[in-house]
Enzyme design. Structure first.
Site, PDB file in Angstrom:
ATOM      1  N   SER A  81       0.851  -1.176   0.000  1.00  0.00           N
ATOM      2  CA  SER A  81       0.000   0.000   0.000  1.00  0.00           C
ATOM      3  C   SER A  81       0.894   1.236   0.000  1.00  0.00           C
ATOM      4  CB  SER A  81      -0.859  -0.072   1.244  1.00  0.00           C
ATOM      5  OG  SER A  81      -1.703   1.016   1.271  1.00  0.00           O
ATOM      6  N   CYS A 136     -46.460  35.116  -1.847  1.00  0.00           N
ATOM      7  CA  CYS A 136     -45.535  34.555  -0.845  1.00  0.00           C
ATOM      8  C   CYS A 136     -44.241  35.360  -0.867  1.00  0.00           C
ATOM      9  CB  CYS A 136     -45.247  33.088  -1.176  1.00  0.00           C
ATOM     10  SG  CYS A 136     -43.951  32.376  -0.141  1.00  0.00           S
ATOM     11  N   LYS A 156      -3.942   9.481  -8.653  1.00  0.00           N
ATOM     12  CA  LYS A 156      -4.286   8.318  -7.831  1.00  0.00           C
ATOM     13  C   LYS A 156      -5.683   7.891  -8.236  1.00  0.00           C
ATOM     14  CE  LYS A 156      -4.074   6.428  -3.227  1.00  0.00           C
ATOM     15  NZ  LYS A 156      -5.372   5.747  -3.194  1.00  0.00           N
ATOM     16  N   CYS A 178     -47.072  26.492   3.725  1.00  0.00           N
ATOM     17  CA  CYS A 178     -45.794  27.111   3.392  1.00  0.00           C
ATOM     18  C   CYS A 178     -45.155  27.705   4.652  1.00  0.00           C
ATOM     19  CB  CYS A 178     -46.011  28.210   2.356  1.00  0.00           C
ATOM     20  SG  CYS A 178     -44.556  29.231   2.091  1.00  0.00           S
ATOM     21  N   CYS A 192     -45.322  31.816   4.017  1.00  0.00           N
ATOM     22  CA  CYS A 192     -46.554  32.612   3.885  1.00  0.00           C
ATOM     23  C   CYS A 192     -47.796  31.863   4.369  1.00  0.00           C
ATOM     24  CB  CYS A 192     -46.744  33.066   2.449  1.00  0.00           C
ATOM     25  SG  CYS A 192     -47.253  31.739   1.351  1.00  0.00           S
ATOM     26  N   CYS A 237     -45.432  25.688  -2.756  1.00  0.00           N
ATOM     27  CA  CYS A 237     -46.283  26.633  -2.036  1.00  0.00           C
ATOM     28  C   CYS A 237     -47.244  27.206  -3.065  1.00  0.00           C
ATOM     29  CB  CYS A 237     -45.413  27.729  -1.439  1.00  0.00           C
ATOM     30  SG  CYS A 237     -46.270  29.288  -1.169  1.00  0.00           S
ATOM     31  N   ASP A 263      -9.123   6.077  -8.577  1.00  0.00           N
ATOM     32  CA  ASP A 263      -9.966   5.559  -7.504  1.00  0.00           C
ATOM     33  C   ASP A 263     -10.738   4.332  -7.979  1.00  0.00           C
ATOM     34  OD1 ASP A 263     -10.980   5.387  -5.020  1.00  0.00           O
ATOM     35  OD2 ASP A 263     -12.280   7.135  -5.165  1.00  0.00           O
ATOM     36  N   LYS A 306      -2.891  13.113  -1.014  1.00  0.00           N
ATOM     37  CA  LYS A 306      -4.349  13.036  -1.134  1.00  0.00           C
ATOM     38  C   LYS A 306      -5.002  14.420  -1.224  1.00  0.00           C
ATOM     39  CE  LYS A 306      -6.404   9.143  -0.067  1.00  0.00           C
ATOM     40  NZ  LYS A 306      -6.365   8.351   1.070  1.00  0.00           N
ATOM     41  N   GLU A 353       1.699  10.798 -10.846  1.00  0.00           N
ATOM     42  CA  GLU A 353       0.577  10.097 -11.467  1.00  0.00           C
ATOM     43  C   GLU A 353      -0.714  10.422 -10.722  1.00  0.00           C
ATOM     44  OE1 GLU A 353       1.637   5.917 -11.354  1.00  0.00           O
ATOM     45  OE2 GLU A 353       3.728   6.383 -11.815  1.00  0.00           O
ATOM     46  N   TYR A 400      -5.915   0.700 -16.157  1.00  0.00           N
ATOM     47  CA  TYR A 400      -4.794   1.616 -16.357  1.00  0.00           C
ATOM     48  C   TYR A 400      -3.575   1.038 -15.634  1.00  0.00           C
ATOM     49  CZ  TYR A 400      -8.069   5.198 -17.932  1.00  0.00           C
ATOM     50  OH  TYR A 400      -9.018   5.908 -18.623  1.00  0.00           O
TER      51      TYR A 400
END
Ligand code: IVH
Length: 692
Positions: free
Chosen positions: A91, A452, A135, A428, A431, A446, A137, A334, A133, A243
């Site tokens: 990792s 209103c 990263k 509402c 109003c 409404c 996901d 990140k 490069e 990739y």
């Protein structure tokens, strides 16, 4: 406090916290790596992980070999056969800020010491070349080729053993089944990322919806779910991409001594590489790479959560080696997390210009996407019902770029006792008029219309906005006060304002009152398309307003047109036509229009304007970058005067792209699709030729 700072806890307290963190991390590891069903966003996992690492560093006696910090992932599922990785799939460590990356760079250079000094002159600080490069996901996989033929594909699993997914990997079009070229290695092991593009993901979800099947939360989950299908025919139907990003074994061919060049070599074997990969000389260039990619993140075809920075010199990589789970020669730099967990404190309903009630969640403030967020939209009442979101719930919120933060998921597993489903208000909140929600619509409204105050305010904000009547200086704050003080109700009232009415407003001086009145007076000289757009007719945006004006030539004719006549206009369908006709049947609207015209709001005759030849009629143009001689709005208006439609994105149907300074992805899109590109000088010439 940042999770990695030392904290003032005793060893006994730390022991307890460490145990809890390990339990949580094991649980999340299992959900993420084994079940492909993560319960929390990566950022939350990272936070727990960093905290555990910090405590273990502060209290080395608490370290144990079974801590989640001491290994890579989870266990493999038994349904697939397991394979050993000859070279473990490790990792990466993370850095989250410019300072942390600068520290990484310094550490690496210190460690390389003399090696790095060679070749540099005595006084200059030696800089280190990096391969930068994105990263990606998705999911890491490993591919093994013998004599150029793909013999195995495997998931990462726990890093030491993974799952054999050869049958699935073979269905991914960007995975070469046989390498290209003549001088092929006897053995090659390539690592890279399997992912689903943003486009592919949207399409897949549309198909899932059409089939009545469950949709995926994000492209990463969709890719994971697709790759781990037991039936390869299912995988084959999913838009997966591969990739490549590294080589871990190669026999029979000598690879270049640089990561960057090794990747180029992989491209010659037929692997796909990200287009964003660059070589950077030294820390400053890496920082620039990071900033550039972060800024363009939303326009990339796939999701990324940062960049990966690798020492480019492969011999130096070997020199630097590994520490427990990660190489010393690379780091993941990140982006700020775009997802975070927080709780809902209340849910309120906001009333928009057309009366639509938009539920807004008030949140316990949380840092996400680089800012602190305390509100998120819930879109409409359907969305509330679909998610069954309740006050008190823990929710995952998402914020990217300039997008309004939204609630993406309710963590029902954390729901406290005694919560209640949210009820749609019957009246509402502004109003007190009745709220209606037609059977077949997601949107509740409404019924107060322009009585209103909330709708009055929104309608006025729209009326004065730049692309409508363009009344400069009349910002939202003024409009709110003017309506609250009952000085104005409708747009026509703006033209009856007097200086002595404005002066009592909060923070209004003599000068700003004069300026405001001057701007209101100036707006009386308008154009028909702007005026029509300013009226705020539902479904009538700028483009439709322009087409209507051109087609009918005068406001009177538009007002008199029935639905059939309106539908003669390009892009006007039954829904839009109905909305326009309905608007002009309301006595209140007719009164306001009459009052506006009586106040002196006017525009030049469209029929006169319409005589201008329209050499670009039927063409779609796109503007990108900044122009030196005019604003983008001005350029757009001129193109429209010549009859062109101006669009925000490039497609095969685009006729031409006008590229100004610092043009970005749209220019690249145009080049890719073979669309004509014009620079500012050529554009100027075109305008001149047509008398603009
Ligand atoms: S190199 C030993 N390069 O990030 C170094 N990883 O925590 C191995 N990832 O799950 C990783 N893009 O799948 C590398 N350009 C890239 C990457 C990349 C995405 C993922 C990788 C792994 C995670 C590392």
């Amino acid at each position: 406090m940042s999770p990695s700072e030392p904290s003032a806890v005793t060893e006994a307290q730390a022991r307890h916290e460490v145990e809890t963190l390990r339990q949580q991390l094991r649980h999340h590891n299992h959900r993420y790596y084994v079940l492909d069903d993560p319960e929390v966003p990566d950022a939350e996992y990272d936070r727990l992980f960093q905290r555990l690492k910090a405590l273990e560093t502060q209290f080395p006696a608490l370290l144990s070999s079974d801590s989640p910090t001491q290994r890579v992932g989870g266990e493999a599922m038994s349904a697939f056969s397991t394979v050993m990785h000859e070279v473990p799939m490790l990792s990466l460590d993370n850095v989250f800020s410019a300072e942390e990356f600068a520290d990484f760079d310094r550490r690496v250079r210190d460690r390389l010491g003399d090696l790095l000094g060679q070749g540099g002159d005595l006084f200059s600080q030696p800089v280190l070349a990096y391969c930068c490069e994105p990263k990606l996901d998705g999911l890491a996989i490993s591919l093994v080729y013998e004599n150029g033929v793909l013999i195995r594909g495997a998931t990462r699993g726990d890093g030491v053993t993974g799952e054999d997914i050869t049958h699935n990997v073979r269905t991914i079009p960007s995975v070469p089944l046989r390498l290209a070229g003549d001088a092929l290695p006897a053995l090659l092991e390539v690592r890279g990322e399997v992912l689903m593009s943003k486009k592919g993901f949207l399409k897949l979800n549309e198909q899932q919806t059409a089939k009545g099947e469950k949709t995926f939360v994000n492209p990463r989950n969709a890719a994971a779910g697709s790759l781990r299908q037991l039936d390869p025919r299912m995988t084959a139907q999913r838009p997966l991409e591969f990739y490549a990003y590294s080589v871990v074994r190669c026999e029979g061919v000598k690879l270049p001594g640089s990561q960057y060049e090794t990747l180029q070599k992989l491209a010659t074997f037929g692997f796909r590489l990200s287009k964003e990969i660059r070589r950077a000389e030294g820390e400053a260039e890496v920082q620039a790479f990071y900033a550039d990619i972060q800024q363009r993140r939303d326009s990339l075809p796939y999701e990324i959560d940062g960049v990966v920075i690798k020492v480019d010199n492969v011999r130096w990589q070997q020199e630097l080696g590994f520490v427990s789970r990660a190489p010393r020669w690379a780091t993941a730099y990140k982006f700020p997390a775009q997802e975070a967990v927080t709780t809902i404190q209340s849910i309120e309903f906001q009333v928009g210009r057309t009366g639509a009630l938009t539920p807004v969640a008030r949140l316990a403030p949380v840092f996400v996407g680089g800012v602190t967020v305390s509100n998120a939209t819930l879109h409409n009442f359907d969305e509330i019902e679909r998610m069954d979101v309740r006050v008190g719930d823990s929710v995952v919120i998402y914020r990217a770029g300039d997008v309004i933060p939204k609630v993406v998921r309710v963590m029902t597993e954390r729901r406290p006792e005694g919560t209640q489903p949210v009820a749609l208000p019957t009246r509402c909140p502004v109003c007190d008029s009745e709220v209606e929600r037609p059977e077949d619509e997601a949107i509740a409204r409404c019924t107060g219309g322009l009585f209103c105050p909330a709708q009055q305010k929104e309608a006025l904000k729209h009326f004065v906005s730049r692309r409508a009547m363009d009344i400069e200086g009349l910002g939202d704050k003024w409009i709110e006060q003017l309506v609250d003080l009952k000085l104005i109700k409708s747009s026509a009232d703006l033209y009856t304002l007097q200086k002595d009415m404005l002066l009592p407003l909060e923070r209004m001086g003599e000068k700003s009152a004069d300026n405001l009145l001057a701007a209101i007076a100036a707006s009386k000289n308008s154009t028909l398309p702007r005026f029509l757009y300013a009226l705020g007719i539902r479904e009538v945006g700028e483009a439709t307003a322009l087409l209507l004006s051109r087609h009918f030539g005068s406001l009177e004719k538009i007002m008199a047109a029935d639905e059939a006549a309106l539908m003669q206009v390009q892009d006007v369908g039954p829904v839009v036509a109905e909305s326009i006709a309905l608007f002009f049947r309301q006595p209140h609207n007719l009164e306001v229009i009459a009052a506006l015209r009586a106040a002196g709001v006017s525009w030049p005759d469209m029929e006169a304007l319409g005589e201008r030849p329209q050499p670009l009629a039927g063409q779609t143009w796109v503007l990108t970058g900044s122009l030196a001689t005019m604003s983008r709005d001005q350029a757009k208006e001129k193109l429209q005067q010549l009859g062109a439609k101006v669009s925000g994105s490039v497609s095969k149907k685009t006729h031409c792209v006008v590229a100004g300074e610092a043009a970005g992805s749209k220019l690249a899109d145009a080049e890719k699709l073979g669309v004509a590109v014009m620079d500012e000088a050529a554009f100027q010439q075109l305008l001149q030729e047509h008398g603009l």
